[in-house]
Design a protein around this motif. Structure first.
Motif, PDB file in Angstrom:
ATOM      1  N   SER A   5     -22.199  17.066 -52.705  1.00  0.00           N
ATOM      2  CA  SER A   5     -20.869  17.675 -52.738  1.00  0.00           C
ATOM      3  C   SER A   5     -20.582  18.447 -51.451  1.00  0.00           C
ATOM      4  N   THR A   6     -21.596  18.724 -50.669  1.00  0.00           N
ATOM      5  CA  THR A   6     -21.388  19.415 -49.396  1.00  0.00           C
ATOM      6  C   THR A   6     -20.994  18.441 -48.303  1.00  0.00           C
ATOM      7  N   GLY A   7     -21.020  17.156 -48.600  1.00  0.00           N
ATOM      8  CA  GLY A   7     -20.727  16.160 -47.575  1.00  0.00           C
ATOM      9  C   GLY A   7     -21.971  15.756 -46.807  1.00  0.00           C
ATOM     10  N   LEU A   8     -23.123  16.245 -47.237  1.00  0.00           N
ATOM     11  CA  LEU A   8     -24.388  15.906 -46.594  1.00  0.00           C
ATOM     12  C   LEU A   8     -25.164  14.946 -47.488  1.00  0.00           C
ATOM     13  N   PRO A   9     -25.987  14.080 -46.887  1.00  0.00           N
ATOM     14  CA  PRO A   9     -26.832  13.212 -47.718  1.00  0.00           C
ATOM     15  C   PRO A   9     -27.911  14.059 -48.399  1.00  0.00           C
ATOM     16  N   SER A  10     -28.464  13.539 -49.479  1.00  0.00           N
ATOM     17  CA  SER A  10     -29.562  14.229 -50.162  1.00  0.00           C
ATOM     18  C   SER A  10     -30.864  13.968 -49.393  1.00  0.00           C
ATOM     19  N   GLN A  11     -31.885  14.733 -49.735  1.00  0.00           N
ATOM     20  CA  GLN A  11     -33.202  14.547 -49.122  1.00  0.00           C
ATOM     21  C   GLN A  11     -33.682  13.110 -49.350  1.00  0.00           C
ATOM     22  N   ARG A  12     -33.542  12.629 -50.578  1.00  0.00           N
ATOM     23  CA  ARG A  12     -33.964  11.267 -50.920  1.00  0.00           C
ATOM     24  C   ARG A  12     -33.208  10.237 -50.097  1.00  0.00           C
ATOM     25  N   GLN A  13     -31.898  10.427 -49.937  1.00  0.00           N
ATOM     26  CA  GLN A  13     -31.092   9.494 -49.152  1.00  0.00           C
ATOM     27  C   GLN A  13     -31.534   9.465 -47.689  1.00  0.00           C
ATOM     28  N   VAL A  14     -31.840  10.625 -47.133  1.00  0.00           N
ATOM     29  CA  VAL A  14     -32.296  10.685 -45.737  1.00  0.00           C
ATOM     30  C   VAL A  14     -33.607   9.925 -45.585  1.00  0.00           C
ATOM     31  N   VAL A  15     -34.541  10.159 -46.491  1.00  0.00           N
ATOM     32  CA  VAL A  15     -35.833   9.466 -46.438  1.00  0.00           C
ATOM     33  C   VAL A  15     -35.633   7.962 -46.557  1.00  0.00           C
ATOM     34  N   GLU A  16     -34.847   7.529 -47.541  1.00  0.00           N
ATOM     35  CA  GLU A  16     -34.612   6.096 -47.735  1.00  0.00           C
ATOM     36  C   GLU A  16     -33.960   5.460 -46.513  1.00  0.00           C
ATOM     37  N   LEU A  17     -33.045   6.181 -45.890  1.00  0.00           N
ATOM     38  CA  LEU A  17     -32.319   5.644 -44.745  1.00  0.00           C
ATOM     39  C   LEU A  17     -33.190   5.561 -43.489  1.00  0.00           C
ATOM     40  N   LEU A  18     -34.067   6.544 -43.283  1.00  0.00           N
ATOM     41  CA  LEU A  18     -34.822   6.646 -42.029  1.00  0.00           C
ATOM     42  C   LEU A  18     -36.248   6.126 -42.090  1.00  0.00           C
ATOM     43  N   ASP A  19     -36.797   5.979 -43.291  1.00  0.00           N
ATOM     44  CA  ASP A  19     -38.216   5.664 -43.445  1.00  0.00           C
ATOM     45  C   ASP A  19     -38.653   4.409 -42.686  1.00  0.00           C
ATOM     46  N   ASP A  20     -37.930   3.321 -42.818  1.00  0.00           N
ATOM     47  CA  ASP A  20     -38.316   2.073 -42.137  1.00  0.00           C
ATOM     48  C   ASP A  20     -38.266   2.218 -40.625  1.00  0.00           C
ATOM     49  N   GLU A  21     -37.241   2.873 -40.121  1.00  0.00           N
ATOM     50  CA  GLU A  21     -37.083   3.070 -38.677  1.00  0.00           C
ATOM     51  C   GLU A  21     -38.248   3.895 -38.115  1.00  0.00           C
ATOM     52  N   PHE A  22     -38.593   4.959 -38.803  1.00  0.00           N
ATOM     53  CA  PHE A  22     -39.701   5.807 -38.357  1.00  0.00           C
ATOM     54  C   PHE A  22     -41.022   5.037 -38.436  1.00  0.00           C
ATOM     55  N   ALA A  23     -41.222   4.279 -39.515  1.00  0.00           N
ATOM     56  CA  ALA A  23     -42.455   3.506 -39.688  1.00  0.00           C
ATOM     57  C   ALA A  23     -42.605   2.477 -38.570  1.00  0.00           C
ATOM     58  N   ARG A  24     -41.520   1.807 -38.193  1.00  0.00           N
ATOM     59  CA  ARG A  24     -41.582   0.832 -37.088  1.00  0.00           C
ATOM     60  C   ARG A  24     -42.025   1.496 -35.785  1.00  0.00           C
ATOM     61  N   ALA A  25     -41.666   2.755 -35.616  1.00  0.00           N
ATOM     62  CA  ALA A  25     -42.033   3.494 -34.408  1.00  0.00           C
ATOM     63  C   ALA A  25     -43.441   4.099 -34.510  1.00  0.00           C
ATOM     64  N   GLY A  26     -44.096   3.953 -35.682  1.00  0.00           N
ATOM     65  CA  GLY A  26     -45.456   4.462 -35.853  1.00  0.00           C
ATOM     66  C   GLY A  26     -45.537   5.868 -36.427  1.00  0.00           C
ATOM     67  N   TYR A  27     -44.463   6.297 -37.082  1.00  0.00           N
ATOM     68  CA  TYR A  27     -44.436   7.652 -37.652  1.00  0.00           C
ATOM     69  C   TYR A  27     -44.072   7.584 -39.126  1.00  0.00           C
TER      70      TYR A  27
END
Length: 177
Positions: A5-27
C-alpha cells in the motif's frame, strides 16, 4: 498498513524479482530491508558470495536491481536502493558464512560455554577448522558447526601471522575478506 500500500514492493517480491539476476552474477540475497517510513523510502538488499562483495560488484548489482525494480511499476513510490554486503559484524551462522570467512580471525562461543579466538580454516562436512593458540604454539581444532552458539569475525588492524594463515589454508597472498 502493508508495504504494497506504500507503493513499494514487498520483501518477498524483491527477492523473487532479483534472486536469479544476483545468482547469475555469483551472489545470493541474504536479506532485504524495506524502510517505507524513510524519506525517501529505502530498499536495502544485502548480498554475499564466496568472493565477497566489492564496490564494483555492488554497483553492477545495484544498476541491474534498479532496472528490474523500476520495470515492475512506473507509478511506484520514489525510493533509494542500496546493495550492500552483510558487514563484518554479522554473526556467522551457516556453513557458507564460515567458508566465506576463511582466513579471518573470529571469536566464538561453544555450546559448553568454551570461548575461543582463532583463524578460520577449511569448512566442510558440518565442521570448521580453527587455528588457535596453544601456549606458545599454534594448533588446529576441528569444531562441529552445531556446537557453535556464537561466532563473530574480528576486525584486524595489523597483518595476520603468516603461520596462522598457512595453517588456515591461505598462502598469505590472498587477503582474508
Amino acid at each position: 498498513m502493508t508495504e504494497r500500500s506504500t507503493g513499494l514492493p514487498s520483501q518477498r517480491q524483491v527477492v523473487e524479482l532479483l534472486d536469479d539476476e544476483f545468482a547469475r552474477a555469483g551472489y545470493e540475497i541474504e536479506d532485504v530491508v524495506i524502510d517505507a517510513a524513510a524519506r525517501p523510502a529505502r530498499i536495502t538488499v544485502v548480498a554475499d558470495g564466496d568472493q565477497g562483495l566489492d564496490l564494483d560488484a555492488a554497483a553492477t548489482l545495484s544498476r541491474s536491481a534498479s532496472e528490474l525494480l523500476d520495470s515492475v511499476d512506473d507509478n511506484a513510490t520514489p525510493y533509494v536502493l542500496e546493495v550492500t554486503s552483510p558487514g563484518v559484524d554479522r554473526p556467522l551462522t551457516d556453513e557458507k558464512h564460515f567458508r566465506r570467512a576463511r582466513g579471518r580471525k573470529v571469536d566464538m562461543v561453544l555450546s559448553d560455554g568454551t570461548q575461543l579466538t582463532g583463524r578460520i580454516g577449511e569448512t566442510s562436512g558440518g565442521a570448521v577448522r580453527l587455528v588457535v593458540r596453544d601456549g606458545r604454539d599454534l594448533a588446529v581444532r576441528e569444531i562441529s558447526l552445531d556446537t557453535i552458539t556464537k561466532a563473530v569475525v574480528q576486525v584486524e588492524f595489523s597483518p595476520p601471522n603468516q603461520r596462522e594463515l598457512e595453517l588456515a589454508g591461505q598462502t598469505g597472498k590472498e587477503a582474508p575478506q
